[in-house]
Design an enzyme around this catalytic site. Structure first.
Site, PDB file in Angstrom:
ATOM      1  N   LEU A  10       3.935 -60.245 -64.128  1.00 51.09           N
ATOM      2  CA  LEU A  10       5.331 -60.414 -64.438  1.00 51.09           C
ATOM      3  C   LEU A  10       5.557 -60.925 -65.794  1.00 51.09           C
ATOM      4  O   LEU A  10       6.406 -60.671 -66.639  1.00 51.09           O
ATOM      5  CB  LEU A  10       6.016 -61.513 -63.553  1.00 51.09           C
ATOM      6  CG  LEU A  10       7.401 -61.773 -63.674  1.00 51.09           C
ATOM      7  CD1 LEU A  10       8.436 -60.442 -63.197  1.00 51.09           C
ATOM      8  CD2 LEU A  10       7.878 -63.139 -62.953  1.00 51.09           C
TER       9      LEU A  10
ATOM     10  N   LYS B 241       3.562 -60.783 -68.472  1.00 50.67           N
ATOM     11  CA  LYS B 241       3.173 -60.057 -69.386  1.00 50.67           C
ATOM     12  C   LYS B 241       4.247 -58.812 -69.786  1.00 50.67           C
ATOM     13  O   LYS B 241       4.571 -58.415 -70.676  1.00 50.67           O
ATOM     14  CB  LYS B 241       1.767 -59.270 -69.208  1.00 50.67           C
ATOM     15  CG  LYS B 241       0.930 -60.105 -69.554  1.00 50.67           C
ATOM     16  CD  LYS B 241      -0.734 -59.562 -69.427  1.00 50.67           C
ATOM     17  CE  LYS B 241      -1.671 -60.379 -69.374  1.00 50.67           C
ATOM     18  NZ  LYS B 241      -2.928 -59.761 -68.898  1.00 50.67           N
TER      19      LYS B 241
ATOM     20  N   ASP C 217      17.261 -63.151 -59.077  1.00 49.99           N
ATOM     21  CA  ASP C 217      17.569 -61.764 -58.287  1.00 49.99           C
ATOM     22  C   ASP C 217      17.783 -60.925 -59.390  1.00 49.99           C
ATOM     23  O   ASP C 217      18.829 -61.130 -60.087  1.00 49.99           O
ATOM     24  CB  ASP C 217      18.611 -61.766 -57.348  1.00 49.99           C
ATOM     25  CG  ASP C 217      18.766 -60.579 -56.729  1.00 49.99           C
ATOM     26  OD1 ASP C 217      18.439 -59.559 -57.222  1.00 49.99           O
ATOM     27  OD2 ASP C 217      18.911 -60.652 -55.221  1.00 49.99           O
ATOM     28  N   HIS C 218      16.800 -60.022 -59.886  1.00 47.87           N
ATOM     29  CA  HIS C 218      16.880 -59.439 -61.166  1.00 47.87           C
ATOM     30  C   HIS C 218      18.029 -58.370 -61.000  1.00 47.87           C
ATOM     31  O   HIS C 218      18.357 -58.177 -62.177  1.00 47.87           O
ATOM     32  CB  HIS C 218      15.527 -58.963 -61.921  1.00 47.87           C
ATOM     33  CG  HIS C 218      15.046 -57.688 -60.975  1.00 47.87           C
ATOM     34  ND1 HIS C 218      13.835 -58.062 -59.922  1.00 47.87           N
ATOM     35  CD2 HIS C 218      15.263 -56.473 -61.176  1.00 47.87           C
ATOM     36  CE1 HIS C 218      13.950 -56.742 -59.417  1.00 47.87           C
ATOM     37  NE2 HIS C 218      14.613 -55.853 -59.909  1.00 47.87           N
TER      38      HIS C 218
ATOM     39  N   GLU D 106      13.726 -45.605 -54.410  1.00 48.55           N
ATOM     40  CA  GLU D 106      12.218 -45.331 -55.295  1.00 48.55           C
ATOM     41  C   GLU D 106      11.796 -44.263 -54.869  1.00 48.55           C
ATOM     42  O   GLU D 106      11.519 -43.748 -53.944  1.00 48.55           O
ATOM     43  CB  GLU D 106      11.642 -46.378 -55.114  1.00 48.55           C
ATOM     44  CG  GLU D 106      12.049 -47.941 -55.504  1.00 48.55           C
ATOM     45  CD  GLU D 106      11.143 -48.812 -55.230  1.00 48.55           C
ATOM     46  OE1 GLU D 106       9.929 -49.076 -55.710  1.00 48.55           O
ATOM     47  OE2 GLU D 106      11.252 -49.784 -54.444  1.00 48.55           O
TER      48      GLU D 106
ATOM     49  N   ASP E 253      12.010 -57.221 -48.443  1.00 44.51           N
ATOM     50  CA  ASP E 253      11.970 -56.919 -49.854  1.00 44.51           C
ATOM     51  C   ASP E 253      13.046 -56.522 -50.449  1.00 44.51           C
ATOM     52  O   ASP E 253      13.410 -56.829 -51.811  1.00 44.51           O
ATOM     53  CB  ASP E 253      10.783 -55.783 -50.213  1.00 44.51           C
ATOM     54  CG  ASP E 253      10.230 -55.917 -51.586  1.00 44.51           C
ATOM     55  OD1 ASP E 253       9.861 -56.857 -52.153  1.00 44.51           O
ATOM     56  OD2 ASP E 253      10.042 -54.635 -51.940  1.00 44.51           O
TER      57      ASP E 253
ATOM     58  N   HIS F  63      18.524 -57.977 -52.960  1.00 36.26           N
ATOM     59  CA  HIS F  63      19.215 -57.138 -53.797  1.00 36.26           C
ATOM     60  C   HIS F  63      20.409 -56.383 -53.216  1.00 36.26           C
ATOM     61  O   HIS F  63      21.330 -56.293 -53.745  1.00 36.26           O
ATOM     62  CB  HIS F  63      18.288 -55.942 -54.279  1.00 36.26           C
ATOM     63  CG  HIS F  63      17.190 -56.685 -55.028  1.00 36.26           C
ATOM     64  ND1 HIS F  63      17.174 -57.853 -55.583  1.00 36.26           N
ATOM     65  CD2 HIS F  63      15.935 -56.172 -54.978  1.00 36.26           C
ATOM     66  CE1 HIS F  63      15.813 -57.996 -56.181  1.00 36.26           C
ATOM     67  NE2 HIS F  63      14.846 -57.087 -55.497  1.00 36.26           N
TER      68      HIS F  63
ATOM     69  N   LYS G 203      11.332 -46.549 -50.332  1.00 38.48           N
ATOM     70  CA  LYS G 203      10.439 -45.942 -51.184  1.00 38.48           C
ATOM     71  C   LYS G 203       9.984 -44.526 -51.066  1.00 38.48           C
ATOM     72  O   LYS G 203      10.173 -44.025 -49.737  1.00 38.48           O
ATOM     73  CB  LYS G 203       9.248 -46.702 -50.865  1.00 38.48           C
ATOM     74  CG  LYS G 203       9.103 -48.369 -51.296  1.00 38.48           C
ATOM     75  CD  LYS G 203       7.838 -48.926 -51.411  1.00 38.48           C
ATOM     76  CE  LYS G 203       8.010 -50.300 -52.012  1.00 38.48           C
ATOM     77  NZ  LYS G 203       8.349 -50.354 -53.129  1.00 38.48           N
TER      78      LYS G 203
HETATM   79  P1  NAD Z   1       0.092 -61.805 -60.559  1.00 35.34           P
HETATM   80  O1  NAD Z   1      -0.959 -61.849 -59.529  1.00 35.34           O
HETATM   81  O2  NAD Z   1       0.065 -60.678 -61.770  1.00 35.34           O
HETATM   82  O3  NAD Z   1       0.020 -63.015 -61.552  1.00 35.34           O
HETATM   83  C1  NAD Z   1       0.000 -64.331 -60.900  1.00 35.34           C
HETATM   84  C2  NAD Z   1      -0.666 -65.329 -61.839  1.00 35.34           C
HETATM   85  O4  NAD Z   1      -0.731 -66.676 -61.300  1.00 35.34           O
HETATM   86  C3  NAD Z   1      -1.888 -65.282 -62.802  1.00 35.34           C
HETATM   87  O5  NAD Z   1      -1.367 -65.646 -63.929  1.00 35.34           O
HETATM   88  C4  NAD Z   1      -2.765 -65.931 -62.101  1.00 35.34           C
HETATM   89  O6  NAD Z   1      -3.802 -66.787 -63.027  1.00 35.34           O
HETATM   90  C5  NAD Z   1      -1.967 -67.153 -61.629  1.00 35.34           C
HETATM   91  N1  NAD Z   1      -2.689 -68.201 -60.434  1.00 35.34           N
HETATM   92  C6  NAD Z   1      -2.836 -67.743 -59.344  1.00 35.34           C
HETATM   93  N2  NAD Z   1      -3.286 -68.579 -58.695  1.00 35.34           N
HETATM   94  C7  NAD Z   1      -3.285 -69.839 -59.610  1.00 35.34           C
HETATM   95  C8  NAD Z   1      -3.584 -71.224 -59.448  1.00 35.34           C
HETATM   96  N3  NAD Z   1      -4.366 -71.714 -58.227  1.00 35.34           N
HETATM   97  N4  NAD Z   1      -3.620 -71.899 -60.342  1.00 35.34           N
HETATM   98  C9  NAD Z   1      -2.882 -71.560 -61.445  1.00 35.34           C
HETATM   99  N5  NAD Z   1      -2.567 -70.073 -61.720  1.00 35.34           N
HETATM  100  C10 NAD Z   1      -2.801 -69.230 -60.750  1.00 35.34           C
HETATM  101  O7  NAD Z   1       1.649 -61.777 -59.921  1.00 35.34           O
HETATM  102  P2  NAD Z   1       2.971 -61.359 -60.662  1.00 35.34           P
HETATM  103  O8  NAD Z   1       3.304 -59.801 -60.482  1.00 35.34           O
HETATM  104  O9  NAD Z   1       3.054 -61.660 -62.058  1.00 35.34           O
HETATM  105  O10 NAD Z   1       4.086 -61.908 -59.816  1.00 35.34           O
HETATM  106  C11 NAD Z   1       4.358 -63.190 -59.971  1.00 35.34           C
HETATM  107  C12 NAD Z   1       5.724 -63.494 -58.872  1.00 35.34           C
HETATM  108  O11 NAD Z   1       6.818 -62.851 -59.465  1.00 35.34           O
HETATM  109  C13 NAD Z   1       5.291 -63.400 -57.604  1.00 35.34           C
HETATM  110  O12 NAD Z   1       6.036 -64.175 -56.860  1.00 35.34           O
HETATM  111  C14 NAD Z   1       6.173 -62.064 -57.380  1.00 35.34           C
HETATM  112  O13 NAD Z   1       6.528 -61.675 -56.172  1.00 35.34           O
HETATM  113  C15 NAD Z   1       7.104 -62.169 -58.311  1.00 35.34           C
HETATM  114  N6  NAD Z   1       7.528 -60.879 -58.818  1.00 35.34           N
HETATM  115  C16 NAD Z   1       6.922 -60.132 -59.671  1.00 35.34           C
HETATM  116  C17 NAD Z   1       7.320 -58.844 -60.332  1.00 35.34           C
HETATM  117  C18 NAD Z   1       6.705 -57.890 -61.153  1.00 35.34           C
HETATM  118  O14 NAD Z   1       7.177 -56.971 -61.696  1.00 35.34           O
HETATM  119  N7  NAD Z   1       5.258 -58.206 -61.193  1.00 35.34           N
HETATM  120  C19 NAD Z   1       8.782 -58.489 -59.900  1.00 35.34           C
HETATM  121  C20 NAD Z   1       9.665 -59.486 -59.156  1.00 35.34           C
HETATM  122  C21 NAD Z   1       8.889 -60.584 -58.612  1.00 35.34           C
END
Ligand code: NAD
Length: 499
Positions: free
Chosen positions: A20, A22, A179-180, A218, A237, A242, A342
Site C-alpha cells: 500500500l 509503495k 474507505d478509498h 472486478e 470486503d 464501499h 470477482k
Molecule cells: P503488506 O503485507 O504489503 O505490508 C505490510 C507492512 O507491515 C510491511 O511494511 C511490513 O514490514 C510491516 N509489518 C508487518 N509486521 C510488522 C511488525 N510486527 N512490525 C513492524 N512492521 C511490520 O500489506 P499492504 O498490502 O501494504 O496492506 C496494509 C494494510 O492496508 C492492510 O490493512 C490492508 O488490508 C490495507 N489495504 C491495502 C490495500 C492495497 O492496495 N495494498 C488496499 C486497501 C487496504
C-alpha cells in the site's frame, strides 16, 4: 483550514515497506508535493525490515518514479523521508521513534503536528495506538491524527474492540478511517449531482424513482490474497464498506451545510433506516456466489476453490447481490439493488437510477421505442454521467426513440487509483474528515452485515461454485430482480436500444 492552505506535519507511515505504501501512499504524497499543496513536512517510514535512510529513500524514489528519470523536485521530496526499523509489537522501540520524531519536528518546523498512518495488517492497530499514547508519541503540541485502513474489524464485536483500543489514544475527531471509494471523483460527485441540480432533487424519491442499482464488479480473482479473502468474502470486503457507503450517499437527505458533521449525520440516518435482514429473510433478499472456472479475455482461469491458499471446499462468497430497503418517507418501497463480485465479465463500478414509467403509454412502450429514464453514474474505470431520455424519431410520424446525454470526466483507469488516496491524504492533512467513515457508520453497517453472515456461515452453500468466471454472477442474482419485475441494466455498453 481553507482549501488552498498548505498543511504542515510529520507523517509516520507504519508498514512503509508494504504494498500500500509503495503503490499508493508515496505516489500520492508526491503528487501533492508536485502540485505545491504541502507545507513543511517530513515522513518517517516504520517497518520491521532493517534499512538505512538511503535504502528507504531509494525505494520511495522507485515507487514514485519507476522509469528512473532524474528530477530535482523528486530529489527534494525523497530527502524528507527517514526510516525507522521497528517491530510494532516491541514496546522498547517506541521511545527511540519518539526521539526521531522530536528531532524531525525541530529540524523541519513541523509545529508538533503528527499523522500516524497505519498501512499494516489490522491486528496491529490496537497495539500501535496504545503504544503511541503510553510512549508519548501523541503528546506533541500540535494536532495528532490516526489514519487506518480497512478492514475495520471482522464483525461488530471485533470492530468495537478495535475502536475501544484506538479511542484510548485518539478521540473520534482524530480518527480517519479510510474507505478509498469516498475519495473517488464520481462518488464525491453523487452529492453535487443530487444537491446542485433542481431537475434531480425534486424527483429523488419514491414517487419518481423505481429502483436504484449499484454494481461494482472486478475481472480479477483473489490473486495472492486467498488467505485473507477466505476469512472475509465479498460481503465483508466490499458490502460492509464501499457498497453501503455508496448507498448512503445516494439515499441521504440534503445536509444543512457541507460540514463534516452535517454530512455524516445524514449518512448515519440512512444506515439507521436500513431495514435489517435476518434469519429466513436473508436468502430472500441476498444472493451469494462463488466463481467457477471460466474464460476471461479468452484465457482460461481457475475456479476460486482452486486458487492458492483457498480451501477446495470453501464456503466463502466471491459475489454478493442484495436488495436493500430504506424504511423512511423518501424511500419506502424503492429497492436499492447492489451487486459486487470477482472474476466477473467486466471491471466496472456503476450506479443506475431507474425512474418510473409515465402513467400512460402514449408511445407504445411494448414496441421498445420508449424506455424508462435512467441516470447512470459511471464511477470507474470511466467517470461521468449519462442521462437516458426519449425523444421524437426524426421523420413523418410521432414515433419516439431513446437518446442519451453524456458527460465524461477525464478519468484515470484502475481500481484504487492514487487519485483517491491523494485526495484523502490531503483531506486528512487539512483536518477534513468528511470523506472518512465515522464510527457510527461502521457500527451500523457491521450490524446490518452481521445478520447476513450469521446465516451464510451456518448454512453451507451446496451449489458453490455457482457462476462461471467471466459472467455477471449467478442466475439467482437475476431472479432477485425478476421477482420484483425489474432486471439488471447492463453495465457494459449500456445502450438503451440494445436492452
Ligand atoms: P503488506 O503485507 O504489503 O505490508 C505490510 C507492512 O507491515 C510491511 O511494511 C511490513 O514490514 C510491516 N509489518 C508487518 N509486521 C510488522 C511488525 N510486527 N512490525 C513492524 N512492521 C511490520 O500489506 P499492504 O498490502 O501494504 O496492506 C496494509 C494494510 O492496508 C492492510 O490493512 C490492508 O488490508 C490495507 N489495504 C491495502 C490495500 C492495497 O492496495 N495494498 C488496499 C486497501 C487496504
Amino acid at each position: 483550514m481553507a482549501q488552498n492552505e498548505k498543511p504542515t506535519a510529520l507523517i509516520m507511515i507504519f508498514g512503509a515497506t508494504g504494498d500500500l505504501a509503495k503503490r499508493k501512499l508515496f505516489p500520492s504524497l508526491y503528487r501533492l508535493f508536485e502540485k505545491d499543496r504541502l507545507g513543511d513536512f517530513a515522513v518517517i517510514g516504520v517497518a520491521r525490515r532493517s534499512l538505512t535512510n538511503d535504502e528507504f529513500q531509494t525505494s520511495v524514489n522507485q515507487s514514485v518514479n519507476p522509469e528512473g528519470v532524474e528530477n530535482d523536485k523528486l530529489k527534494e521530496f525523497v530527502s524528507k523521508f527517514y526510516y525507522h526499523s521497528h517491530d510494532v509489537t516491541d514496546s522498547d522501540s517506541y521511545a527511540s521513534l519518539n526521539t526521531v520524531a522530536h528531532e524531525l519536528d525541530n529540524q523541519y518546523n513541523l509545529s508538533g503536528n503528527r499523522i500516524f498512518y497505519l498501512a499494516m495488517a489490522p491486528e496491529f492497530f490496537g497495539t500501535i495506538a496504545e503504544h503511541l499514547k503510553t510512549d508519548g508519541l501523541t503528546d506533541a503540541h500540535g494536532f495528532k491524527r490516526l489514519v487506518i485502513e480497512k478492514p475495520f474489524g471482522h464483525d461488530l464485536e471485533s470492530a468495537k474492540k478495535l475502536n475501544n483500543q484506538i479511542r484510548t489514544a485518539f478521540t473520534e475527531d482524530e480518527i480517519y478511517r479510510i474507505d478509498h471509494y469516498l475519495g473517488k471523483e464520481m462518488v464525491q460527485n453523487i452529492e453535487v449531482i443530487r444537491f446542485a441540480n433542481s431537475i434531480f432533487e425534486p424527483l429523488w424519491n419514491n414517487r419518481f424513482i423505481s429502483n436504484i442499482q449499484v454494481t461494482s464488479s472486478e475481472t480479477l480473482g483473489v490473486e495472492e490474497r486467498g488467505r485473507y479473502y477466505e476469512k472475509s468474502g465479498a460481503l465483508r470486503d466490499m458490502v460492509q464498506n464501499h457498497m453501503l457507503q455508496m448507498v448512503s450517499l445516494l439515499a441521504m437527505e440534503p445536509p444543512i451545510s457541507l460540514t463534516t458533521d452535517e454530512i455524516r449525520s445524514e449518512k448515519v440516518r440512512v444506515f439507521r433506516a436500513l431495514r435489517p435482514i435476518k434469519g429466513n429473510e436473508v436468502n430472500e433478499y441476498f444472493v451469494r456466489g462463488q466463481y467457477g472456472k471460466g474464460l476471461l479475455e479468452e484465457k482460461k482461469v481457475p475456479a476460486y476453490n482452486e486458487e492458492d491458499m483457498v480451501d477446495p471446499e470453501s464456503n466463502t462468497e466471491t459475489f454478493v447481490a442484495g436488495k436493500l430497503m430504506i424504511d423512511n418517507f423518501r424511500w419506502a418501497g424503492v429497492p436499492f439493488y447492489i451487486r459486487t463480485g470477482k472474476r466477473m465479465e467486466a471491471k466496472t463500478t456503476k450506479i443506475v437510477v431507474e425512474f418510473k414509467d409515465m402513467p400512460m403509454d402514449l408511445y407504445n412502450r411494448q414496441e421498445g421505442s420508449v424506455r424508462p429514464n435512467l441516470l447512470v453514474i459511471h464511477i470507474q474505470p470511466e467517470e461521468g454521467i449519462t442521462l437516458y431520455l426519449n425523444a421524437k424519431k426524426a421523420g413523418q410520424f410521432m414515433n419516439s426513440t431513446p437518446v442519451k446525454l453524456s458527460y465524461a470526466n477525464k478519468g484515470i483507469d484502475g481500481l484504487n487509483t492514487p487519485e483517491a488516496y491523494e485526495k484523502l491524504l490531503y483531506d486528512c492533512l487539512r483536518g477534513d474528515a468528511t470523506n472518512f467513515t465515522h464510527w457510527d457508520e461502521v457500527a451500523l453497517s457491521w450490524s446490518f452485515v452481521d445478520n447476513i453472515s450469521a446465516v451464510w456461515e451456518k448454512e453451507k452453500e451446496q451449489n458453490f461454485p455457482n457462476y462461471e468466471a467471466g459472467s455477471m454472477g449467478p442466475k439467482a442474482a437475476d431472479a432477485l430482480l425478476d421477482k420484483d419485475g425489474h432486471f439488471w441494466w447492463p453495465v457494459t455498453n449500456l445502450d438503451v436500444e440494445k436492452c
